[in-house]
Design a protein around this motif. Structure first.
Motif, PDB file in Angstrom:
ATOM      1  N   ASN A 734       7.575   2.015   7.240  1.00 30.99           N
ATOM      2  CA  ASN A 734       7.419   3.452   7.022  1.00 30.99           C
ATOM      3  C   ASN A 734       7.526   3.862   5.559  1.00 30.99           C
ATOM      4  OD1 ASN A 734       7.128   4.090   9.763  1.00 30.99           O
ATOM      5  ND2 ASN A 734       9.340   4.062  10.063  1.00 30.99           N
ATOM      6  N   ASN A 735       8.067   3.000   4.716  1.00 30.16           N
ATOM      7  CA  ASN A 735       8.345   3.398   3.339  1.00 30.16           C
ATOM      8  C   ASN A 735       7.874   2.351   2.344  1.00 30.16           C
ATOM      9  OD1 ASN A 735       9.776   5.999   3.616  1.00 30.16           O
ATOM     10  ND2 ASN A 735      11.292   4.796   4.713  1.00 30.16           N
ATOM     11  N   LEU A 736       6.596   2.018   2.407  1.00 30.35           N
ATOM     12  CA  LEU A 736       5.995   1.145   1.403  1.00 30.35           C
ATOM     13  C   LEU A 736       5.445   2.005   0.281  1.00 30.35           C
ATOM     14  CD1 LEU A 736       4.001  -1.504   3.483  1.00 30.35           C
ATOM     15  CD2 LEU A 736       6.115  -1.861   2.218  1.00 30.35           C
ATOM     16  N   THR A 737       5.808   1.705  -0.941  1.00 30.22           N
ATOM     17  CA  THR A 737       5.363   2.493  -2.093  1.00 30.22           C
ATOM     18  C   THR A 737       4.837   1.560  -3.171  1.00 30.22           C
ATOM     19  OG1 THR A 737       7.019   4.203  -1.646  1.00 30.22           O
ATOM     20  CG2 THR A 737       6.052   4.168  -3.846  1.00 30.22           C
ATOM     21  N   LEU A 738       3.701   1.931  -3.735  1.00 28.67           N
ATOM     22  CA  LEU A 738       3.112   1.192  -4.850  1.00 28.67           C
ATOM     23  C   LEU A 738       3.132   2.078  -6.086  1.00 28.67           C
ATOM     24  CD1 LEU A 738       1.469  -1.172  -6.073  1.00 28.67           C
ATOM     25  CD2 LEU A 738      -0.596   0.027  -5.309  1.00 28.67           C
ATOM     26  N   ILE A 739       3.750   1.578  -7.149  1.00 27.93           N
ATOM     27  CA  ILE A 739       3.717   2.257  -8.441  1.00 27.93           C
ATOM     28  C   ILE A 739       2.696   1.529  -9.306  1.00 27.93           C
ATOM     29  CG2 ILE A 739       5.028   2.899 -10.495  1.00 27.93           C
ATOM     30  CD1 ILE A 739       7.546   2.906  -8.800  1.00 27.93           C
ATOM     31  N   SER A 740       1.668   2.235  -9.705  1.00 28.09           N
ATOM     32  CA  SER A 740       0.584   1.600 -10.453  1.00 28.09           C
ATOM     33  C   SER A 740       0.054   2.564 -11.496  1.00 28.09           C
ATOM     34  CB  SER A 740      -0.541   1.182  -9.499  1.00 28.09           C
ATOM     35  OG  SER A 740      -1.669   0.736 -10.214  1.00 28.09           O
TER      36      SER A 740
END
Length: 1315
Positions: A734-740
């Motif tokens: 539920n809480n996958l985050t990609l910083i790009s």
């Protein structure tokens, strides 16, 4: 349940797929599913037994055992059964195993009657009209279609299976069984089933009798009451088993004190079984509603407040507002109402899932400020909860179009969307503390009716759980609330509405009278008109305008419409089968074409979200379907991302599984002719991500994981890591985050020219991104990591935003840095020897605007745009204005002179003044020059400057190819300088923009005029990344230091890729992740993380002391390719390792042999290196024609004899062109994505004992160890043994089955029976 594997051509030895988890989950992780017949939990008269049974889902490898247990009684009671077909269509199939893990019983349950007594869509009316006191409905009823067991434990096994089924399906109250009226049930089933009485005068067919098994016989509902102090002794062991923290903080008697402190606002309740308290819940009517409004999007539930006339639900209307703009969102923390608007507009009538549901994730909670409450008040359903005006209005107001440089999750608080203001009274209570015995966990919902009655004036119950707490059953029935993008609360919030307790959830075919109710339900959805149009098409014609049959279904509660779904027949099933691994989930041959459905629309009131899977299960039953498919197309407009629809309240994707795409063969169509695959298989159409639902998945829950996993860097490693997590079918992150820095990659077409600036690793392309649709599952934060706060556990992004994490994964890789001039004054005629150069020195001055250090596609796009706007076009316009109108002859002559000088012909508009300098030694210098030439820049204006190399291995590492490239550069007019160090820009003056660049050499320095400067001198870790890592006190030694399990010195921070190096304790500084395939590294990184979350995986043990200092060696091939000057297509596929010169490798005695055909200059060069073990280790292609890279990748690691005895044929002069040779039809099965499965199956045949004949592997061992005295050569003996025994027949049969099963991809092969 493990679906039948895609190796379906072998019926009895099918692979267990990645969904085998039910066995592990029930056996190892859930104690309540490990049952002993000693347990006195039933009122049946079954005698106690000393045997302990474990229950799990039935798997494909159980089929032979089921056949073994079938006997005359089985056919007598259940008829003749196709076991494979039954397991494929069963909603639930259970197997019991004994303490030796041997199966002793099997049972299968479906949602319609056995013996085909009545149509599966009409059994409710049949029971209602013919049986007394019938309370059976699809929500609470299953039918037994099979039960087989050993005679010794027949009664015990029946009891355990029935207990398991009732525990697994909490809504289940009745299990029905039809048997021929002349047959008796037998002693085992007779203890579980009672006959149902028929209505007098009914038209019942008396050929069959109906029996029923009731829940209260095995797993009765729990009695709930207010807690008493005496319950302390019963509850204390339960609390101690789960967590001892409360006792340590508040003392041994905290529970008794809590019960004693009850008042009107704080109430404690317990549930009891046979007079013993087995569960506890503390509820409170005080809720910090302002905190919830600040952190969570509660619009779908009117802010958990009572309606008030002063509520502000809509933002002020602006003149520029338009109601028709397409919504595109990339953060799960923002609720998007119409998840696939853009998709529907791109593909004609692709349909949309519109489900007002959220994924449930479970945890044990003890939060004292946010909790939940529910009670059913009578039989009236609040209309406000059905209309959902807040849901859609809020969603629309909080959504906006996004360009390529921003995503919603990266918006600052100043730009974040409008939030409504609620002035009514709080309409919710909260659960402060909850605990229940594991044995009764599935009855957790029994609390809810009682606690809602405690607060009759409140409609919502809420509960908050920590992110890292494991899932528990209660909140599987709650709606997970989407947090706002700036939420820093370390809790997940779940909501349950009192109406969710209603059991009268009915699904039926839509009628014309339902139109008004559907309009009311979907009036605020953006695609409400599309849904209504399709509903009207169904009512009027039952078909789409194109003639495709469609069906519409509504969900009804208390005669009010709460859900709508529209499906159509899936007409593209052959394409889906050939392009997606749907056979990971179904056994395709047991599904008729008309049983495949395309989910078109799906809308459900959020308060009934826990019935969403039942809604979908009923759609399958009523529509006579077995599978549903839903495609997600990439956004059609530039700069827009896919909505994270898997997390929003408007998506049903949580209950579907993402299907992995299949690698496709690149067919030589001109050679195959009529033997090419059909157009349905080979057609080229828009790529999409596919999601799937079938009957087996209808009662299989996903494990929701709320841990905040933050990935920094959209590198190949990061994308591979995310892909692996997203495609776990039984897990829901539920809480996958990609910083790009630039968001998700893959927004432009793969043939875009700017994508050719850098060498291609062939890990992912734009089609791959479309097939994954990562934007549907992850948050995207656009920005660069500038800091890591390890104590607060958040990442600081360049825009000032803080992104909290529980697990942080760093995979930023390395980037080309701005070249740092040495500062040498060339007027003093310095040489390289006299210049002090530090290759690790960082440039800290002003970065010139015409200097480009390209590290990704976004950088390349900016550079190409700058060249077109600032140099090429402006220069062409200026020359157009300056030239006399009477000089067309001069242009012609200039063109002729250019051609004579060796420059490529250019369009007149591509006139270019000034030089482009390309500086570096990597292969990217060649791909960049090829792009510059393609842009129309004359080679005479391109200067390639090589700095002194620190390695004796060149970028191409192949003299033949290097000579061809140098020849192409010379023909294009490109000037090449070697061993030249950058000295100064603009003679040491202000560097922006660069007008001149000075260089020193081993002899005489030189200076070049410069309009654009491309630097590819050296890749290093970006300084901002280094500073963030270093300031966080993570160990850094030239690169970020990790161990073999990807851990940094912080247990919650992992890292992978070229950013990292192994710790010095491994004594392997030469080996880093840069030596291996990035895609494989990302997969292995995800595998280590899955051990933390996946309950189906075996526990990982620490390696022995003598093994924990070994660096892991990954075996996947590395690939690089691109377009080089001269329009040569280049691909190099090679074994991971430490680079060394090719001529040095060839001089080694154990090198093997190199097979080479063609000429590099002519553009038909092909080289294959076969190692000393006859395995293909390197493939190098250099061609003027396009190269089928995906085909050639399959050749890596194969034995040369598999390639039609390549070595011997080449020695005999039979192979003169490897390109043509590898296009022949015999090679196509090797390129097939399931060829590796065939190899494994053949090996299994040869290493297994067959028909009491020793295995081939055992025979080889005996020969090697001298245990067999042979009178002939060992190879001759093995061949003769193979042919004379069963092995040859089994191998041939397996190969023919493989070709037959995959005929749609390999129609060029014949097999027995084809004629």
């Amino acid at each position: 349940m493990a679906p039948l594997g895609k190796g379906g051509w072998s019926l009895w030895r099918m692979r267990e797929s990645h969904m085998r988890g039910w066995a592990g989950a029930w056996k190892a992780e859930d104690p309540e599913y490990t049952m002993s017949s000693k347990s006195p939990t039933t009122t049946s008269s079954t005698p106690p037994s000393s045997v302990t049974f474990s229950a799990r889902r039935t798997e494909s490898h159980d089929i032979p055992d089921i056949f073994h247990h079938m006997n005359y009684n089985t056919e007598r009671l259940f008829g003749r059964i196709n076991i494979i077909y039954l397991l494929e269509k069963a909603n639930l199939a259970v197997t019991l195993v004994n303490q030796k893990n041997a199966p002793v019983a099997h049972a299968a349950f479906l949602d319609y009657p056995n013996w085909d007594i009545v149509d599966q869509a009409a059994w409710e009316a049949h029971l209602e009209h013919n049986y007394v006191q019938n309370k059976c409905m699809p929500l609470n009823t299953l039918f037994m279609h099979l039960f087989v067991t050993t005679d010794e434990y027949a009664v015990d096994c029946c009891h355990e299976i029935m207990t398991t089924v009732f525990k697994t399906v909490p809504e289940l109250h009745f299990i029905l069984l039809f048997v021929p009226c002349q047959e008796d049930l037998g002693i085992n089933l007779a203890t579980a089933f009672l006959p149902m009485k028929s209505i007098l005068g009914s038209t019942l067919d008396f050929d069959y009798s109906l029996y029923v098994s009731h829940r209260n016989q095995y797993c009765p509902q729990l009695y709930v009451r207010c807690a008493r102090v005496e319950d302390h002794d019963d509850l204390t062991p339960i609390f101690a088993h789960h967590n001892d923290t409360l006792r340590q903080i508040y003392g041994d008697y905290f529970l008794a004190e809590l019960i004693e402190a009850q008042d009107e606002e704080n109430v404690a309740v317990v549930c009891e079984d046979d007079g013993t308290a087995v569960g506890f819940m503390s509820v409170c009517s005080k809720v910090n509603i302002q905190l919830l409004h600040d952190c969570f999007d509660l619009g779908p539930f009117h802010g958990l407040c009572k309606p008030h006339p002063d509520d502000i639900l809509k933002p002020p209307r602006k003149p520029s507002d338009t109601g028709d703009e397409i919504v595109s969102v990339t953060s799960q923390k923002e609720v998007a109402t119409d998840t696939q608007d853009a998709d529907v507009e791109q593909a004609s009538r692709v349909g949309s899932i519109r489900s007002q549901i959220s994924n449930a994730s479970t945890n044990v909670s003890k939060n004292r400020s946010i909790q939940s409450k529910t009670s059913e008040r009578g039989r009236t359903l609040p209309s406000s909860s059905l209309e959902l005006p807040e849901t859609i209005n809020l969603d629309r107001s909080r959504s906006k179009d996004l360009n390529a440089a921003e995503t919603l999750s990266s918006l600052t608080p100043e730009t974040e969307s409008f939030r409504p203001l609620y002035r009514g009274a709080v309409n919710a209570f909260c659960i402060q503390l909850f605990c229940i015995d594991e044995k009764h966990e599935t009855r957790s919902l029994d609390f809810m009716n009682f606690v809602f009655n405690l607060f009759p004036d409140k409609d919502f119950c809420i509960i908050s759980v920590p992110h890292m707490a494991p899932e528990f059953y209660l909140i599987q029935n709650f709606v997970r609330i989407i947090p706002f993008s700036n939420c820093t609360l370390d809790q997940e919030l779940y909501v349950f509405h009192r109406s969710g307790l209603l059991k009268s959830f009915l699904v039926r075919a839509a009628r014309s009278s339902d139109v008004s109710g559907v309009e009311l339900l979907i009036q605020t959805l953006k695609l409400n008109k599309n849904i209504l149009d399709d509903l009207n098409s169904y009512i009027l014609a039952r078909r789409d305008p194109d003639g495709t049959p469609i069906q519409a279904f509504v969900a009804e509660v208390l005669h009010q419409i709460v859900g709508i779904s529209v499906i159509r027949n899936e007409m593209d099933i052959e394409y889906i089968r050939s392009h997606y691994n749907i056979e990971d989930f179904i056994y395709f041959s047991h599904h008729q074409q008309e049983e495949h459905g395309h989910l078109y629309h799906f809308a459900l009131n959020p308060i009934f979200h826990h019935y969403a899977k039942h809604f979908m299960k009923e759609i399958l039953r009523l529509a006579h379907k077995s599978c549903l498919y839903y495609p997600i197309y990439p956004q059609p407009e530039d700069g827009k991302f896919q909505n994270p629809c898997a997390h929003s309240l408007t998506s049903a994707l949580h209950y579907m599984v993402p299907v992995r795409p299949r690698r496709q063969i690149v067919y030589p169509l001109e050679k195959l002719g009529i033997n090419a695959p059909s157009k349905e298989v080979s057609k080229d159409q828009a790529k999409y991500a596919l999601n799937h639902f079938n009957r087996k998945l209808s009662l299989e829950p996903k494990v929701s994981i709320n841990a905040r996993i933050v990935v920094v860097g959209a590198s190949n490693v990061g994308i591979s890591f995310l892909e692996t997590l997203v495609f776990c079918p039984h897990l829901k992150f539920n809480n996958l985050t990609l910083i790009s820095t630039h968001g998700l990659p893959g927004k432009e077409a793969s043939n875009s020219l700017h994508k050719r600036f850098l060498v291609n690793s062939h890990c992912f392309n734009e089609n791959d991104y479309a097939l994954m649709s990562l934007g549907s599952w992850i948050n995207v934060v656009v920005g660069k990591m500038t800091g890591i706060d390890r104590s607060a556990k958040h990442v600081v992004v360049s825009n000032g935003r803080k992104v909290p994490y529980d697990h942080l994964v760093l995979c930023t890789g390395q980037q080309y840095q701005v070249a740092c001039p040495t500062g040498a004054d060339i007027k003093k005629l310095f040489t390289n020897r006299e210049v002090s150069e530090n290759s690790n020195q960082r440039y800290t001055g002003i970065v010139p605007s015409n200097l480009f250090a390209i590290s990704d596609d976004e950088d390349a796009f900016i550079a190409m745009k700058w060249l077109k706007e600032k140099v090429i076009c402006s220069t062409a316009d200026e020359r157009e204005r300056e030239r006399p109108a009477a000089l067309p002859f001069m242009d012609k002559m200039s063109s002729i002179l250019q051609t004579l000088a060796g420059s490529s012909a250019r369009h007149p508009s591509a006139a270019f003044a000034g030089n482009v300098i390309v500086y570096g030694n990597t292969i990217d210098i060649y791909t960049t020059i090829a792009v510059l030439l393609s842009l129309g820049i004359s080679g005479s204006h391109i200067h390639l400057v090589h700095p002194p190399s620190c390695s004796n291995v060149t970028s191409l590492n192949n003299n033949t190819i290097e000579n061809a490239v140098q020849r192409a550069l010379s023909r294009a007019g490109v000037t090449v300088y070697r061993d030249s160090l950058l000295a100064q820009w603009n003679d040491g003056n202000h560097p922006d923009p660069i007008a001149f660049a000075s260089f020193t050499t081993n002899t005489k320095p030189f200076k070049l005029q410069c309009s654009a400067f491309f630097t590819f001198a050296q890749k290093r870790v970006d300084y901002e990344t280094f500073k963030a890592v270093n300031d966080a006190c993570l160990v850094y030694d030239g690169r970020l230091v990790i161990d073999t399990n990807f851990h940094t010195n912080d247990a919650t921070i992992r890292a992978a890729g070229s950013l990292t190096k192994f710790s010095n304790i491994y004594y392997a500084n030469e080996w880093t992740h840069s030596n291996f395939s990035s895609k494989e590294i990302g997969f292995q990184l995800a595998a280590t993380m899955l051990n933390l979350f996946d309950p189906t995986l075996e526990p990982v043990f620490e390696p022995p002391e003598d093994m924990d200092r070994l660096v892991p060696i990954y075996k996947g091939c590395k690939i690089r390719g691109g377009v080089l000057p001269g329009k040569y297509n280049y691909v190099h596929i090679f074994k991971p390792g430490i680079p060394s010169r090719l001529d040095v490798q060839e001089s080694q005695p154990n090198y093997g042999m190199a097979i080479t055909t063609g000429d590099a200059i002519k553009g038909n060069y092909f080289r294959i290196h076969v190692n000393q073990y006859s395995m293909i280790e390197t493939i190098t292609c250099f061609s003027k024609e396009p190269i089928p890279v995906s085909n050639y990748i399959c050749l890596f690691g194969q034995h040369e004899r598999l390639l039609n005895n390549l070595c011997s044929r080449w020695r005999e002069g039979l192979v003169t062109d490897l390109y043509s040779y590898l296009k022949d039809p015999w090679a196509l099965p090797i390129y097939h994505d399931r060829f590796i499965d065939l190899k494994k199956e053949l090996r299994q045949i040869l290493v297994s004992v067959q028909e009491d004949v020793p295995s081939m592997q055992e025979l080889v061992r005996q020969i090697v160890e001298g245990e067999l005295a042979l009178i002939e050569r060992p190879k001759t003996y093995l061949k003769r043994f193979y042919k004379q025994n069963v092995y040859k027949r089994l191998v041939e049969k397996s190969i023919l089955n493989y070709l037959n099963y995959n005929y749609y991809h390999l129609p060029m092969y014949a097999w027995p029976g084809i004629v």
